[in-house]
Design an enzyme around this catalytic site. Structure first.
Site, PDB file in Angstrom:
ATOM      1  N   GLU A  58       0.858  -1.147   0.017  1.00 49.39           N
ATOM      2  CA  GLU A  58       0.065  -0.008  -0.033  1.00 49.39           C
ATOM      3  C   GLU A  58       0.853   1.159   0.116  1.00 49.39           C
ATOM      4  O   GLU A  58       1.988   1.370   1.142  1.00 49.39           O
ATOM      5  CB  GLU A  58      -0.999   0.052   1.227  1.00 49.39           C
ATOM      6  CG  GLU A  58      -1.719   1.217   1.270  1.00 49.39           C
ATOM      7  CD  GLU A  58      -2.454   1.467   2.340  1.00 49.39           C
ATOM      8  OE1 GLU A  58      -2.795   0.379   3.279  1.00 49.39           O
ATOM      9  OE2 GLU A  58      -3.487   2.310   2.502  1.00 49.39           O
ATOM     10  N   LYS A  76       4.831   0.811   9.068  1.00 47.83           N
ATOM     11  CA  LYS A  76       4.614   2.185   8.081  1.00 47.83           C
ATOM     12  C   LYS A  76       4.210   3.209   9.113  1.00 47.83           C
ATOM     13  O   LYS A  76       4.566   4.443   9.255  1.00 47.83           O
ATOM     14  CB  LYS A  76       4.142   1.916   7.018  1.00 47.83           C
ATOM     15  CG  LYS A  76       5.207   1.429   6.030  1.00 47.83           C
ATOM     16  CD  LYS A  76       4.239   1.052   4.549  1.00 47.83           C
ATOM     17  CE  LYS A  76       3.111   0.136   4.545  1.00 47.83           C
ATOM     18  NZ  LYS A  76       2.569  -0.127   3.417  1.00 47.83           N
ATOM     19  N   ARG A 101       5.482 -12.437   9.722  1.00 45.20           N
ATOM     20  CA  ARG A 101       6.153 -11.149   9.592  1.00 45.20           C
ATOM     21  C   ARG A 101       7.587 -11.209  10.131  1.00 45.20           C
ATOM     22  O   ARG A 101       7.798 -11.667  11.346  1.00 45.20           O
ATOM     23  CB  ARG A 101       5.210 -10.194  10.454  1.00 45.20           C
ATOM     24  CG  ARG A 101       4.063  -9.735   9.948  1.00 45.20           C
ATOM     25  CD  ARG A 101       3.657  -8.444  10.666  1.00 45.20           C
ATOM     26  NE  ARG A 101       3.944  -7.346  10.388  1.00 45.20           N
ATOM     27  CZ  ARG A 101       3.379  -6.292   9.370  1.00 45.20           C
ATOM     28  NH1 ARG A 101       2.191  -7.093   8.769  1.00 45.20           N
ATOM     29  NH2 ARG A 101       3.813  -5.291   9.019  1.00 45.20           N
TER      30      ARG A 101
HETATM   31  P1  ATP Z   1       2.930  -1.789   7.771  1.00 39.69           P
HETATM   32  O1  ATP Z   1       2.275  -2.637   9.133  1.00 39.69           O
HETATM   33  O2  ATP Z   1       4.364  -1.826   7.871  1.00 39.69           O
HETATM   34  O3  ATP Z   1       2.167  -0.681   7.276  1.00 39.69           O
HETATM   35  P2  ATP Z   1       1.979  -3.415   5.647  1.00 39.69           P
HETATM   36  O4  ATP Z   1       1.462  -5.154   6.012  1.00 39.69           O
HETATM   37  O5  ATP Z   1       0.582  -2.698   6.281  1.00 39.69           O
HETATM   38  O6  ATP Z   1       3.116  -3.106   6.547  1.00 39.69           O
HETATM   39  P3  ATP Z   1       1.803  -3.407   2.997  1.00 39.69           P
HETATM   40  O7  ATP Z   1       2.150  -2.278   2.021  1.00 39.69           O
HETATM   41  O8  ATP Z   1       0.353  -3.691   3.092  1.00 39.69           O
HETATM   42  O9  ATP Z   1       2.312  -3.205   4.526  1.00 39.69           O
HETATM   43  O10 ATP Z   1       2.807  -4.752   2.778  1.00 39.69           O
HETATM   44  C1  ATP Z   1       3.005  -5.114   1.418  1.00 39.69           C
HETATM   45  C2  ATP Z   1       3.588  -6.652   1.738  1.00 39.69           C
HETATM   46  O11 ATP Z   1       4.372  -6.691   2.613  1.00 39.69           O
HETATM   47  C3  ATP Z   1       2.363  -7.302   2.199  1.00 39.69           C
HETATM   48  O12 ATP Z   1       2.212  -8.647   1.444  1.00 39.69           O
HETATM   49  C4  ATP Z   1       2.751  -7.768   3.902  1.00 39.69           C
HETATM   50  O13 ATP Z   1       2.288  -8.778   4.081  1.00 39.69           O
HETATM   51  C5  ATP Z   1       4.471  -7.822   3.443  1.00 39.69           C
HETATM   52  N1  ATP Z   1       4.919  -7.173   4.644  1.00 39.69           N
HETATM   53  C6  ATP Z   1       4.639  -5.941   5.506  1.00 39.69           C
HETATM   54  N2  ATP Z   1       5.288  -5.954   6.666  1.00 39.69           N
HETATM   55  C7  ATP Z   1       5.971  -7.263   6.781  1.00 39.69           C
HETATM   56  C8  ATP Z   1       7.110  -7.630   7.599  1.00 39.69           C
HETATM   57  N3  ATP Z   1       7.137  -6.994   8.765  1.00 39.69           N
HETATM   58  N4  ATP Z   1       7.635  -8.924   7.294  1.00 39.69           N
HETATM   59  C9  ATP Z   1       7.168  -9.563   6.293  1.00 39.69           C
HETATM   60  N5  ATP Z   1       6.215  -9.013   5.245  1.00 39.69           N
HETATM   61  C10 ATP Z   1       6.002  -8.153   5.616  1.00 39.69           C
HETATM   62 MG    MG Z   2      -1.197  -2.440   5.373  1.00 35.89          MG
END
Ligand code: ATP
Ligand code: MG
Length: 564
Positions: free
Chosen positions: A37, A272, A262
């Protein structure tokens, strides 16, 4: 195209892919995607997902799409899109022409929403957000059905269309799926599919007054792209039944969602949302502050893409969340830089040394090895003269036991140069040593005494007359606690920030070979660590970031026996 990496360790996701290839489930296809995102910069956690998605596809001759899940215009920006593309490329991965946006599918998603209304699987609901929450029930109590649940198909279709063209204010209505208000899975209790939001979208502008919820967009976006293995993190496990439900109701291609753990790292926050707070509150210097766990941050700090890929490939992929030691990440960058970073001498906290028996105007040109790990890196010339700088730490007027560096009457080796012996010290009015006087032994040029006498220590130095002045930024962990999310009685995570995370040293003295360096060039400063040139550098006044310290500086140099 994906870069060479260590041979893949197997994991349960890879086994699923292997199995699907064996049973020909997707006719030999492996299609993955990385779906960020664009609401912030990527962090090292995303790198794990990137390496997994691109790595799996590459291994089996498949493809990986980059798709922006841009369904929330209030939090998303073009700046984030640009930084994400830049960082995925920097990590070494190529989506070729396969860049997609969930917003590309807004038209299709809307048609599917209408299709579900017509099938009596969705309805327009007039409850407010607060009422929807109250009706939802809890984990132990079933929810209640919305009083609008059974309104006619035509009425819902009409209201949905008027929602779309902007007739109603934000939050006044939603489109909801008609599933099961008694489901033990809260995500299945008539979830919202569309909400009204009069917000400008970074790609579709003001075309839409409604936006799909992430859960109504994500699975179908994967389906549209023909994704075979829809890999995501564990928190989406409870959403899988909902994604499956939408796909089954619509009768479209069904990717298989597989959840994995994660990445969490000690002393590090990978969210983020929280990283954005640090940026917005000015608690760091921006998304690319070298203390940040963002890819832009660790990249500026001097980490190489290879070291991050090696780190990610060394991680397990599992069904339980755990926490990885920060030391493991540091290990990988050291291992990589050890092979490739040229060695240089730099004095970070200078102490002036005058060699009394060395001729005033003489300059000696000494040969130094650029990289003991890489013979092809060759050698360079280091000038030696009467006045030098050494590290303040490398001199003690009253040396403790076991202190083998310089002290009055003691002799040490100057790296690549001579043995010197301290004869006297000069102090300021506060009694601090500000200069030391030494004699050198001309017969020890290159580092060995013809009479066979030994010294216990080799220290680095820089010739004062030839030194380049530099700023050096030394970093410690951004947080003082292993888990920065744990705070005493509900305080903000920012209470765990480390006040000593950045130390700025000015007037550091570098050997002249470092006079003209370019941003992002990396070096090992002997005995001190790995350093990278910061983009803040100006011609003639370089700025360096310490990427990582050497593990056990002293023991290592002694062990290598590189003191001559
Ligand atoms: P954040 O909580 O930091 O905003 P998010 O999961 O909301 O992370 P996205 O932009 O939705 O961020 O993530 C893109 C991809 O990266 C998704 O498939 C998510 O599952 C993966 N991802 C995000 N954070 C991690 C992490 N700490 N370890 C492994 N994969 C991750
Ligand atoms: Mg997210």
């Amino acid at each position: 195209m994906t870069p060479e990496a260590a041979p893949p360790r197997t994991n349960f996701i890879r086994e699923i892919v292997l199995d699907d290839l064996k049973t020909d489930k997707y006719h030999g296809r492996v299609q993955t995607r990385f779906p960020p995102e664009p609401n912030g910069y990527l962090h090292i956690g995303h790198a794990k997902s990137i390496c997994l998605n691109f790595g799996l596809a590459a291994e089996f001759g498949g493809k990986t799409n980059l798709r922006f899940d841009d369904t929330n215009p209030e939090k998303e920006e073009q700046e984030y899109v640009d930084s994400i593309m830049d960082n995925v490329r920097w990590l070494g991965f190529d989506w070729e022409d396969r860049i997609f946006y969930a917003s590309d599918y807004f038209g299709q998603l809307y048609q599917w929403a209408q299709q579900l209304v017509r099938a009596e699987k969705a309805f327009v609901c007039d409850l407010s957000a607060e009422e929807v929450r109250q009706y939802r029930g809890t984990l132990t109590e079933p929810g209640r059905e919305s009083p609008y649940r059974n309104r006619s198909i035509n009425e819902s279709l009409d209201l949905l269309d008027r929602m779309r063209i902007g007739e109603f204010p934000d939050g006044s209505r939603t489109l909801r799926a008609k599933i099961d208000m008694a489901s033990p899975n809260l995500n299945m209790r008539d979830p919202v599919m569309y909400r009204i939001l009069h917000a400008e979208h970074h790609r579709t502008g003001n075309e839409w007054s409604i936006y799909p919820m992430y859960d109504f967009a994500h699975g179908q976006s994967d389906s549209i792209e023909g994704v075979t293995h829809s890999i995501c993190t564990l928190e989406f496990e409870d959403h899988r039944p909902l994604y499956d439900w939408y796909i089954e109701q619509l009768g479209i291609h069904h990717p298989q969602q597989i959840e994995f753990d994660r990445l969490n790292i000690t002393y590090t926050l990978l969210s983020k949302r929280k990283l954005l707070q640090l940026v917005e509150k000015g608690l760091v210097r921006g998304w690319d502050d070298p203390r940040m766990p963002t890819l832009s941050g660790i990249r500026r700090r001097g980490y190489t893409p290879e070291s991050i890929r090696n780190f990610c490939n060394s991680l397990g992929v599992s069904k339980t969340n755990g926490t990885i030691e920060l030391r493991l990440l540091e290990h990988h960058v050291r291992e990589d830089l050890n092979k490739r970073a040229p060695r240089m001498m730099a004095v970070l906290r200078p102490l002036r040394v005058v060699i009394d028996n060395y001729p005033e105007t003489q300059v000696d040109e000494l040969e130094a090895v650029n990289n003991p790990e890489d013979a092809s890196a060759g050698t360079r010339i280091v000038p030696f003269s009467r006045v030098l700088y050494i590290e303040q730490d490398d001199f003690r007027e009253d040396p403790p036991k076991q202190y083998y560096r310089l002290s009055p009457g003691k002799e040490v080796r100057l790296r690549y140069a001579y043995f010197i012996k301290c004869t006297s010290v000069v102090k300021d009015e506060k009694g601090e040593v500000i200069e030391i006087h030494c004699t050198y032994d001309p017969a020890t040029r290159g580092g060995n005494a013809p009479d066979g006498r030994k010294v216990k220590s080799t220290i680095h130095w820089v010739s004062a007359a030839h030194a380049v002045d530099a700023e050096v930024r030394i970093y410690d962990t951004l947080f003082t606690t292993e888990n920065p999310n744990e705070t005493p009685d509900g305080q903000e995570f920012t209470v765990n920030l480390n006040p000593g995370s950045l130390e700025i040293l000015t007037h550091c003295k570098l050997e002249p070979a470092l006079a003209s360096v370019a941003p992002m060039e990396r070096f090992q400063f002997e005995r001190l660590g790995y350093f990278c040139v910061d983009p803040d550098s100006n011609p003639g006044s370089p700025v360096f970031n310490r990427t990582v310290a050497l593990k056990d500086t002293w023991a290592k140099i002694e062990k290598r026996g590189t003191g001559n």
